[in-house]
Every structure is written in structure tokens, then in C-alpha cells.
Design a protein around this motif. Structure first.
Motif, PDB file in Angstrom:
ATOM      1  N   UNK A 194      -7.981  -7.934  -9.217  1.00 30.95           N
ATOM      2  CA  UNK A 194      -8.031  -8.284  -7.786  1.00 30.95           C
ATOM      3  C   UNK A 194      -7.451  -7.149  -6.939  1.00 30.95           C
ATOM      4  N   UNK A 195      -6.401  -6.508  -7.424  1.00 28.72           N
ATOM      5  CA  UNK A 195      -5.764  -5.447  -6.645  1.00 28.72           C
ATOM      6  C   UNK A 195      -6.570  -4.157  -6.728  1.00 28.72           C
ATOM      7  N   UNK A 196      -6.980  -3.818  -7.994  1.00 29.95           N
ATOM      8  CA  UNK A 196      -7.547  -2.488  -8.220  1.00 29.95           C
ATOM      9  C   UNK A 196      -9.074  -2.475  -8.221  1.00 29.95           C
ATOM     10  N   UNK A 197      -9.699  -3.637  -8.399  1.00 35.13           N
ATOM     11  CA  UNK A 197     -11.151  -3.680  -8.378  1.00 35.13           C
ATOM     12  C   UNK A 197     -11.786  -3.340  -9.714  1.00 35.13           C
ATOM     13  N   UNK A 235       1.384   0.444  -7.892  1.00 35.18           N
ATOM     14  CA  UNK A 235       2.365   0.996  -6.937  1.00 35.18           C
ATOM     15  C   UNK A 235       1.725   2.137  -6.138  1.00 35.18           C
ATOM     16  N   UNK A 236       1.008   2.966  -6.875  1.00 37.81           N
ATOM     17  CA  UNK A 236       0.363   4.118  -6.228  1.00 37.81           C
ATOM     18  C   UNK A 236      -0.645   3.656  -5.185  1.00 37.81           C
ATOM     19  N   UNK A 237      -1.445   2.619  -5.520  1.00 38.18           N
ATOM     20  CA  UNK A 237      -2.456   2.096  -4.596  1.00 38.18           C
ATOM     21  C   UNK A 237      -1.799   1.540  -3.340  1.00 38.18           C
ATOM     22  N   UNK A 261      -1.327   2.874   1.329  1.00 33.84           N
ATOM     23  CA  UNK A 261      -1.601   2.129   2.567  1.00 33.84           C
ATOM     24  C   UNK A 261      -0.487   2.449   3.565  1.00 33.84           C
ATOM     25  N   UNK A 262      -0.888   2.920   4.709  1.00 32.93           N
ATOM     26  CA  UNK A 262       0.068   3.461   5.684  1.00 32.93           C
ATOM     27  C   UNK A 262       1.134   2.440   6.070  1.00 32.93           C
ATOM     28  N   UNK A 263       0.666   1.219   6.267  1.00 35.95           N
ATOM     29  CA  UNK A 263       1.583   0.166   6.722  1.00 35.95           C
ATOM     30  C   UNK A 263       2.694  -0.123   5.692  1.00 35.95           C
ATOM     31  N   UNK A 293       7.784   0.862   2.296  1.00 34.28           N
ATOM     32  CA  UNK A 293       8.322  -0.178   1.404  1.00 34.28           C
ATOM     33  C   UNK A 293       8.061   0.108  -0.065  1.00 34.28           C
ATOM     34  N   UNK A 294       7.151   1.052  -0.324  1.00 35.82           N
ATOM     35  CA  UNK A 294       6.684   1.226  -1.707  1.00 35.82           C
ATOM     36  C   UNK A 294       7.028   2.590  -2.276  1.00 35.82           C
ATOM     37  N   UNK A 295       6.945   3.579  -1.417  1.00 38.44           N
ATOM     38  CA  UNK A 295       7.065   4.952  -1.919  1.00 38.44           C
ATOM     39  C   UNK A 295       8.406   5.190  -2.643  1.00 38.44           C
ATOM     40  N   UNK A 296       8.308   5.819  -3.810  1.00 39.19           N
ATOM     41  CA  UNK A 296       9.509   6.150  -4.585  1.00 39.19           C
ATOM     42  C   UNK A 296      10.104   4.986  -5.367  1.00 39.19           C
ATOM     43  N   UNK A 297       9.402   3.865  -5.353  1.00 37.69           N
ATOM     44  CA  UNK A 297       9.931   2.701  -6.074  1.00 37.69           C
ATOM     45  C   UNK A 297       9.047   2.348  -7.264  1.00 37.69           C
ATOM     46  N   UNK A 298       9.673   1.658  -8.225  1.00 39.77           N
ATOM     47  CA  UNK A 298       8.853   1.094  -9.314  1.00 39.77           C
ATOM     48  C   UNK A 298       8.354  -0.269  -8.846  1.00 39.77           C
ATOM     49  N   UNK A 299       7.422  -0.819  -9.619  1.00 37.46           N
ATOM     50  CA  UNK A 299       6.871  -2.129  -9.226  1.00 37.46           C
ATOM     51  C   UNK A 299       7.982  -3.181  -9.156  1.00 37.46           C
TER      52      UNK A 299
END
Lengths: 79, 834
Positions: free
Chosen positions: B217-220, B237-239, B243-245, B249-255
Motif C-alpha cells: 500500500x505504501x510502496x506500490x 522511511x526514504x519514501x 514528501x516535503x510536508x 519528521x522523518x529525515x535522519x530517523x529510523x522507522x
């Protein structure tokens, strides 16, 4: 597992000791656990009478010892 | 160099079991070079002597061990009338190598504390007592009687004790008990572990399904390789980071580090409103319902059909049985047959009519039907516990999205019915219907939520709708991944526990086998070693040469069979069918004595407690003669010291006759336990007389009375023995309360007979004093009062006169002889000679 026999000239305690040594030939680690719990084994049948509670207590002690053995052989220290 | 072995030479006892003897311990001496007998009528304390030896050496009193805890056995070791509530047992052992005697004192206080010391200074008294713990040291009737058991198995178990192998037998049975598969499954939770492992595996499989669905669902694209789950998490995480928004909140973090609630709030802030929240809830609801789809309905249908078939089979098996009452009847009948109580296999044990077929086969067949039904019930339960249907059922009932009222849930009740075996076909049909209802409800709801989602998505900006979906599925991916790892960890831990238990099972089964084979070989060796000896002893006791028993231990089993290798010229016959109890007793004691003779343990004594009471009188005699002439040291240079305890009145005559010979040492116990003192005759009549005098001086008439009776009996029997007065055949077994009267009657009859024949050796004064003074005094002041049960006590002065009379009466059977210038008072040799 080597052939094992009791020595008729020795006492029961000496022969039981020899049996415990011989059981190392089956599995040394578990033979040590049996040796540690040998006194509890004595209580299970006395004068031909079986004591179910003593059997359960023995097996409970064995289960604990087995879990301890797993934990000690687990490099992460177990759960 | 062989180790010294020990004779038991003395036992003193106070405050233990039936022996009070406060201040005057019971004191019995045993000779190492003689057969020692101890006789007491019932209730005098003979059993207490055996129990004292048991307690001192084995630290146990079997009779008390068999009491229930609520009967407080610990309160019955010490004599209940002893003012200190304390027991003292002194034992003296003499080594057979000429060394010094060892004395051991065993004490027990009212609180149950046991203390062992050595007054003679032996350094390890506890260790010494331990070295005496041999099967051959003490044999009581209880142990002996069990050898006479009918069944080969029971006989085999107790036979070990007679061969000195009871500890081996107990330990082998202990090892068998702990290696029993059913016991291990229960005690070590092996079955539970297996069920839990399966459950963890199913949980992991479900989590994996969730991982695959949410990743797609997330990656297609699908997640195809379960070894790359960490890679998939990184891709998600990379996907999201793209996303700019969401970037901040995501960059540099693990899932695992991502805060999805924070992201959702961010989206809400970007476009707030009720429809946004509703869409989120709808997506969550759909995800929950989709998670239910992991349960394979076709598998569940197959399981439902299988359960239906199993229940049908169980019902058919139950219908073939005849109900619980008959089950108990068949079980009782099987016990009766297995124990050998009923041996006619073609006869009904109830009505005793003849049968055309085997009764044991019939009972076996009937009980098999019950067992089959029980096994099927078990199979149904196990099948249900391990079924996918159960997991599916649980998931549907418990998921919050279907909102099933807890009161309407059926799983708990269903589990109970499967566990108890009460599940019926109607129950099954109802539950299948309920399962279908749940599935239909879920299916309808997912359709409704899908419709609602489409509608909301149309109303909201497309980009944020998709983003919300992606965020939710990413969160679900993480949740499923966490669950998957947890389940794997649990499975791994459980598998380790199961593996080591199965390893133990394998080990202990082999160890038990090792022990059993060695014990069987030792037992066979012992039987072979004593073969000639026990057969010879059997012949001596039974006085027959053409009945020869033969013991055979079955291979791999404990069963002990007794055959007759010779029965009056016929061979290999069933001993059970032909031998009377007396023969079996003789065989048992022959085996025990033969094994004891060949044993070389520390104790060189054997205490036999009432073992002979199950023998016929003639066989008792031959057994005693065998012990006296062939087994007792020093007649047998390597022989043992025998200590025989008995309450048998006829046997006591034999003891009494031999008691004055070198090879036999006899003790007779008299007294008034459990309150008064018990004394052995050899303990000294003088001490008894002194005690009587002290009590009477203090006016303690009732305390003195039993001792006076004891003193009278001792003196009268001494006269009878010394001057060889014949007594009637029933003398010893007549009412023992009238022993004084019986003795006086026997003495008077013998004196009269000799007098009338002109052969009486007594001088005129002795004859006159006997007839006119002493006998009338004792009859008038004791026999006619105390032996008629008049109840009241006589005065201290009268009783003092009685003790004086008995001493004077004894003097009538003695004369003065000049020996080397000294006058020595001696007993007449008989009533007619010096």
C-alpha cells in the motif's frame, strides 16, 4: 554409551555414584543436573511407595535447571 | 584388609514410643556369640524396641511415617507419659576384630530434634549409624509379609529388599517415574510449549501478511523476500522523507523512531476538519478488517468438517460403551484379575458361571472401548486448540471494529466445551453459524467503509488523502514488523526450552534404562550366588527334600516368578498353584537369610521382629534350629549375630529352654507400659525388688503392683526352670494375667507327685514351709486377690509380705554345699536330685 554394571561388593551409594558418572556418557551437562537433584530423586519412591508430589517437585527443579542452562549458554544472557 | 563388622551388644531405652522407664531405662544386653531372643506378650513394648533400632539407625519409624500429617506423627516418637518428653536410645556395638566397643546415644526431644553423640568417644557417630543402614540389619513382619504377595510384580518389588537391593529397586522405580512420557509432558509442560510455539508461529505468519499488505500500500510494489524486512523498512522511511510536508519528521530517523501521531497532526494542521478525522478512522477500520482476511476461510471450512466428523466418531464410540457404572465394574474386575485375586479365566467372577470365552479378554475389550472414546475426545480437544478456526474466531470476536458485545461472545464457553469433551454436533452447528455471521458482518462492514472512504476522498484534496493513507499504512507496516519480530523472539525462546526438555527426556530415558539393566543384572547375580544356599535352608526349615523352589527374574522386568524345579518327582510346576503359605514363608526367609549370610556389610547382626509368627509351630522350630546350629556365629565362623523379637508364647518355651545354654541368650520383658516401667528379667530381679521396696515405703501401692507381679513371675519361672518342673503344654498361652497362679499350680503338682513317689529332695522343713506358709501366703495375698479382678488394692504391708514370701519360697528349692571350705547356696538340680 558404555556398558555399565553395579559392583556387588560396593554399597548402594558407591554404586549410585558410579551410575551418575556413567550417565555422563549419555549427556554430561544433563548428568550434572541429575547429580545436583539426586537427593530429590530419592524421595520419589521410598519402600516401594510412589510419591507423586515428590515426582512433580523433582521435575519442577529439573525444568528450572534446564532453563538456567539455556540462559547460561545464551551469549545474550537469555530472557 | 577387610573392615571390622559390628555386633549389637546392648540397647538401653527410655522415653521412646511405648517405653517410659523414666529414670530406670530398659536395659537389654545381647551376646555376639549366641542367638539372642527377646520375648514379650503383646503390649509390653517389643515393637518399641524394634522401632527404637529403626529410629536410631534409619532415622525413621515406618509406622509413624505412614500417618497423615494431620495425625501429627511427630508427637508420637517420645513416650507421652515421660515427664521430660524426651527419648534416649543408647546402643553398644562390638567390632568383630577384637577392637573396643563403640557406644552411640541417639536423643530426641519433644520438638522433634535429633541428636547423636558417642559416649565412648567415636569421632563420627552419625557416619557410623549411616554405615549400619543395610537391608539386612532389621527385618520386620511388614517387610517380610510383602514378599508373600501373590503377583509377580509386587513380589519382585519386595523381593529386592530380601536380597538387600531395596534401594536399587526404589531408585529404579524413581527413575522410571521421572522418565515416563506422560509425566514429562505434564511436569515439564512439553505439550504446552508445543502449543505455544505453534501459536507464536501463527502470530508471526499473520504479522507477515500484514507486513506484505501494508508495504504494498505504501510502496506500490510487493514485498517478496522476508529476509529483507529491514531493507523494506528503510525504503518506507526514504519514501516518506521524499514528501516535503513530512521531511522534518522523518529525515535522519529510523522507522521505529518516527512519531506517526505527530505527522498526522501535521496533516490535520495542513487541512483540518471533521472529514479528515473521519477518513482517518475509516482507513483504520478498513485496515483492521483487512487484517482479518489473513484467516483462510477454506482451511477453516475443512477444519469445521473434520471436527464434525470427529464428534460423530466420538459419539459412535460412546454409544458402544455401557456407561460409567459399567466402566467402574470393568475396572474393578480388571484389578481383581491383574492382582491375581481371580484366576479362573473362563469363569465369571460375579455369578461364577462358566464362560465360553476368556473373561480377561472380554474386560480388556470393553475397557478398550472406553479408552478409544476418551482418546477421541482428547483428539477433538487438541484439534480445536491447534485449529486456524479458533484463531480466526478469536480475532473476529475481539476486534474492536466489529464491536461484539463481550456478553455475546462465544469463544470462552466454546473452549470450555472442547476442553471438557462436552461439545456436541448441535454446539458445533451453532458455532459454525455464528462464525459465518461474523464473517458476513465483517464483509458487509468493509464494503460500507470502502464506500464511505471513496466518498470522503472525493470530497478532500487528493494529495492529502493519499498521504494520509500512506502514513497510516506505514504505521501499520511498523506495527506488523514489531509484532513479527516479537513473535519470532517468543518462538525462538520457546523452541529452546522445548529442545532442552526433549534432550532431557532422551537423557533420562536412557539413564533409567542404564540403571535398570545394571540392577537387573545385579539381582540375577545375587539370586545365582545364593541359589544352593537358599534351597538348602528351605529344605532344613520344611524338612522336605522333594520340593525344590526356583526363583527366576524376568528379563527387562521386575517380575519375579517362583517355580518348583522339583515337586515330588514332577518338574517345572507353578509354585503359586501348589505351595501353601507356610512354604512361601519358608522360601522368603531362606532367601533373606541366604542373602544376608553372603553379605559383608558393616552390621554383623540381624534383628528379626516377629518374622516367625506366620510360620507353623513345627517350621518355627526348624527355623530356630537352623539359625542356632548353622547360621549363628560362632557355630558358623562367618555367621551373624541373631536377635529375635517375638510375642509367640509357644516359641518362648523354646527360648526359655535354650536360654540357660551357652549358645542362646534369652530376655523376657515384663512391665506395665506405656506409663510404668518395662524391664527385662536379665536386667536384675534385685533392682526390681529394690524399686518395689521404695514404692511401698512411700505408700505408692498402685505403682508397685505391676512390678510385684513381674517379680513374682520372674521368681516362680526361675524355680520352674532351675529345678526342671514340667508344665502343661498350654502353660505359656493360658491367660497371662494368671501366670502367677499357673506357676504355683505347676510347682505344687510336681512337688506333690515327687512326694507321693517318695522321691522329693526337699528337706522336711522346706516341704512344710512350702505347703503351709509360703504358697498359702502368696495365694491368699496375691493370686486370690489380684488374679480374680477384685479391683481394690491391698495394703503396702501385705504386699511387702508377698515379696518376702516369694523369696522364702525360692529358698525351699536350694541347699547349702561346702565348696573348698565355704558354704555355697545352690539350686537343687531337680525335685529328686542335687
Amino acid at each position: 554409551m558404555a556398558n555399565f554394571s553395579f559392583d556387588g561388593t560396593k554399597s548402594f551409594d558407591e554404586n549410585f555414584e558410579a551410575f551418575l558418572d556413567a550417565s555422563k556418557g549419555i549427556d554430561e551437562e544433563l548428568a550434572n543436573i541429575l547429580r545436583t537433584n539426586a537427593d530429590a530423586l530419592k524421595q520419589i519412591v521410598r519402600e516401594g511407595e510412589r510419591d507423586t508430589n515428590a515426582r512433580v517437585a523433582f521435575n519442577t527443579a529439573i525444568a528450572d535447571a534446564l532453563d538456567t542452562l539455556i540462559a547460561s549458554s545464551d551469549p545474550s544472557g537469555g530472557e | 584388609m577387610s573392615m571390622a563388622r559390628y555386633f549389637l551388644t546392648r540397647l538401653t531405652l527410655e522415653g521412646f514410643r511405648g517405653i517410659n522407664n523414666e529414670g530406670t531405662p530398659l536395659d537389654i544386653r545381647f551376646k555376639p556369640d549366641a542367638v539372642n531372643s527377646v520375648f514379650a506378650v503383646n503390649g509390653i513394648g517389643k515393637s518399641s524396641i524394634f522401632e527404637a533400632l529403626c529410629y536410631a539407625i534409619f532415622d525413621t519409624v515406618p509406622k509413624l511415617d505412614s500417618l497423615q500429617a494431620q495425625e501429627k506423627p511427630q508427637e508420637y516418637y517420645c513416650n507421652r507419659f515421660h515427664s521430660q518428653n524426651a527419648a534416649v536410645i543408647d546402643l553398644e556395638f562390638l567390632p568383630d576384630d577384637g577392637g573396643q566397643a563403640i557406644t552411640i546415644r541417639v536423643q530426641r526431644d519433644g520438638a522433634g530434634n535429633r541428636a547423636v553423640i558417642s559416649p565412648s568417644g567415636y569421632t563420627d557417630p552419625d557416619g557410623f549409624l549411616l554405615s549400619l543402614r543395610e537391608d539386612f540389619a532389621l527385618l520386620d513382619y511388614r517387610t517380610f509379609a510383602r514378599f508373600i504377595e501373590e503377583s509377580p510384580l509386587e513380589r519382585g518389588r519386595t523381593f529386592s529388599a530380601l536380597l538387600g537391593l531395596s534401594e536399587y529397586s526404589d531408585r529404579r522405580q524413581g527413575l522410571q517415574a521421572i522418565s515416563d512420557t506422560r509425566a514429562l509432558n505434564t511436569d515439564l509442560d512439553i505439550k504446552v510449549l508445543k502449543a505455544n510455539i505453534k501459536s507464536a508461529q501463527q502470530g508471526a505468519a499473520q504479522a507477515l501478511t500484514g507486513i506484505r499488505a501494508s508495504y504494498e500500500k505504501v510502496m506500490g510494489n510487493p514485498a517478496t523476500d522476508i529476509d529483507k524486512l529491514d531493507t523494506y523498512a528503510g525504503e518506507i522511511v526514504k519514501a516518506l522523507a521524499g514528501i516535503e510536508l513530512l521531511k522534518s519528521h522523518v529525515q535522519g530517523k529510523s522507522l521505529d523512531e518516527i512519531d506517526f501521531e505527530e505527522i498526522k497532526n501535521e496533516i490535520k494542521t495542513a487541512e483540518g476538519g471533521d472529514k479528515r478525522r473521519e477518513l482517518e478512522q475509516v482507513i483504520q477500520g478498513i485496515a483492521k478488517l483487512e487484517a482479518l482476511a489473513v484467516h483462510d476461510l477454506s482451511t477453516i471450512q475443512v477444519e469445521q468438517q473434520k471436527l464434525g466428523a470427529l464428534i460423530g466418531e466420538r459419539d459412535a464410540l460412546l454409544a458402544a460403551t455401557r456407561g460409567d457404572l459399567f466402566k467402574r465394574l470393568y475396572q474393578s474386575a480388571q484389578t481383581v484379575i491383574e492382582k491375581g485375586i481371580w484366576t479362573e479365566d473362563n469363569q465369571c467372577p460375579l455369578c461364577e458361571s462358566q464362560l465360553a470365552s476368556s473373561i480377561s479378554a472380554h474386560i480388556g475389550g470393553q475397557l478398550t472401548q472406553y479408552k478409544d472414546a476418551a482418546a477421541k475426545t482428547h483428539e477433538i480437544k487438541d484439534f480445536w486448540q491447534a485449529s486456524s478456526w479458533k484463531d480466526c474466531f478469536s480475532a473476529y470476536e475481539e476486534t474492536t471494529i466489529l464491536a461484539i458485545d463481550p456478553q455475546n461472545r462465544k469463544l470462552s464457553n466454546l473452549n470450555s466445551k472442547f476442553t471438557s469433551g462436552d461439545i456436541s454436533k448441535d454446539d458445533l452447528a451453532e458455532v459454525i453459524s455464528w462464525t459465518n455471521d461474523l464473517i458476513t458482518k465483517a464483509s458487509t462492514l468493509i464494503q460500507e467503509l470502502g464506500d464511505r472512504k471513496e466518498k470522503l476522498e472525493a470530497e478532500l484534496p487528493a494529495s492529502l488523502v493519499q498521504l494520509t493513507e500512506q502514513i497510516e499504512y506505514a504505521r501499520q507496516f511498523r506495527e506488523a514488523l514489531t509484532q513479527y519480530r516479537e513473535k519470532q523472539k517468543v518462538e525462538s525462546a520457546l523452541q529452546s526450552r522445548l529442545d532442552i526438555r526433549e534432550r532431557w527426556q532422551n537423557f533420562i530415558t536412557k539413564a533409567a534404562g542404564l540403571f535398570s539393566e545394571a540392577e537387573s543384572a545385579l539381582s540375577k547375580d545375587r539370586i545365582a550366588a545364593i541359589d544352593a544356599e537358599y534351597k538348602s535352608m528351605f529344605k532344613d526349615i520344611m524338612q522336605v527334600g522333594d520340593v525344590v523352589p526356583d526363583l527366576q527374574r524376568a528379563d527387562e522386568k521386575q517380575d519375579l516368578h517362583v517355580q518348583l524345579s522339583d515337586f515330588h518327582g514332577q518338574h517345572k510346576l507353578s509354585a503359586r498353584a501348589l505351595l501353601s503359605e507356610s512354604y512361601r514363608n519358608a522360601l522368603a526367609i531362606s532367601v533373606f537369610l541366604a542373602a544376608a549370610q553372603s553379605h559383608t556389610g558393616i552390621p554383623r547382626f540381624i534383628v528379626l521382629d516377629d518374622v516367625t509368627s506366620s510360620f507353623d509351630a513345627g517350621h518355627q522350630y526348624f527355623l530356630m534350629e537352623l539359625i542356632r546350629t548353622k547360621l549363628q556365629c560362632p557355630q558358623n565362623a562367618a555367621g551373624l549375630q541373631f536377635i529375635i523379637l517375638s510375642h509367640d508364647g509357644l516359641l518362648e518355651k523354646y527360648f526359655d529352654r535354650l536360654g540357660s545354654t551357652d549358645g542362646w541368650h534369652h530376655n523376657k520383658l515384663q512391665g506395665s507400659p506405656p506409663m510404668g516401667a518395662v524391664l527385662s528379667q536379665t536386667q536384675g530381679a534385685d533392682r526390681l525388688k529394690t524399686t518395689i521396696g521404695t514404692l511401698l515405703s512411700a505408700g505408692q501401692v498402685s505403682e508397685a503392683e505391676p512390678l510385684i507381679r513381674q517379680y513374682l513371675e520372674y521368681k516362680l519361672q526361675q524355680i520352674i526352670r532351675r529345678v526342671a518342673i514340667p508344665v502343661p503344654i498350654d502353660f505359656a498361652i493360658k491367660d497371662t494375667n494368671r501366670m502367677v497362679g499357673n506357676c504355683l499350680d505347676a510347682i505344687k503338682a510336681a512337688v506333690d507327685l515327687h512326694d507321693q513317689a517318695g522321691a522329693l529332695i526337699l528337706d522336711a522343713q522346706q516341704k512344710q514351709d512350702l505347703a503351709t506358709v509360703h504358697v498359702p501366703a502368696i495365694v491368699g495375698n496375691w493370686v486370690s486377690h489380684y488374679e480374680t479382678g477384685s479391683g481394690s488394692s491391698l495394703s503396702a504391708a501385705v504386699l511387702t509380705g508377698v515379696t518376702t514370701s516369694i523369696d522364702a519360697l525360692a529358698e525351699c528349692f536350694k541347699y547349702d554345699e561346702n565348696v573348698g571350705g565355704n558354704t555355697v547356696r545352690k539350686w537343687y538340680k531337680s525335685l529328686s536330685s542335687r
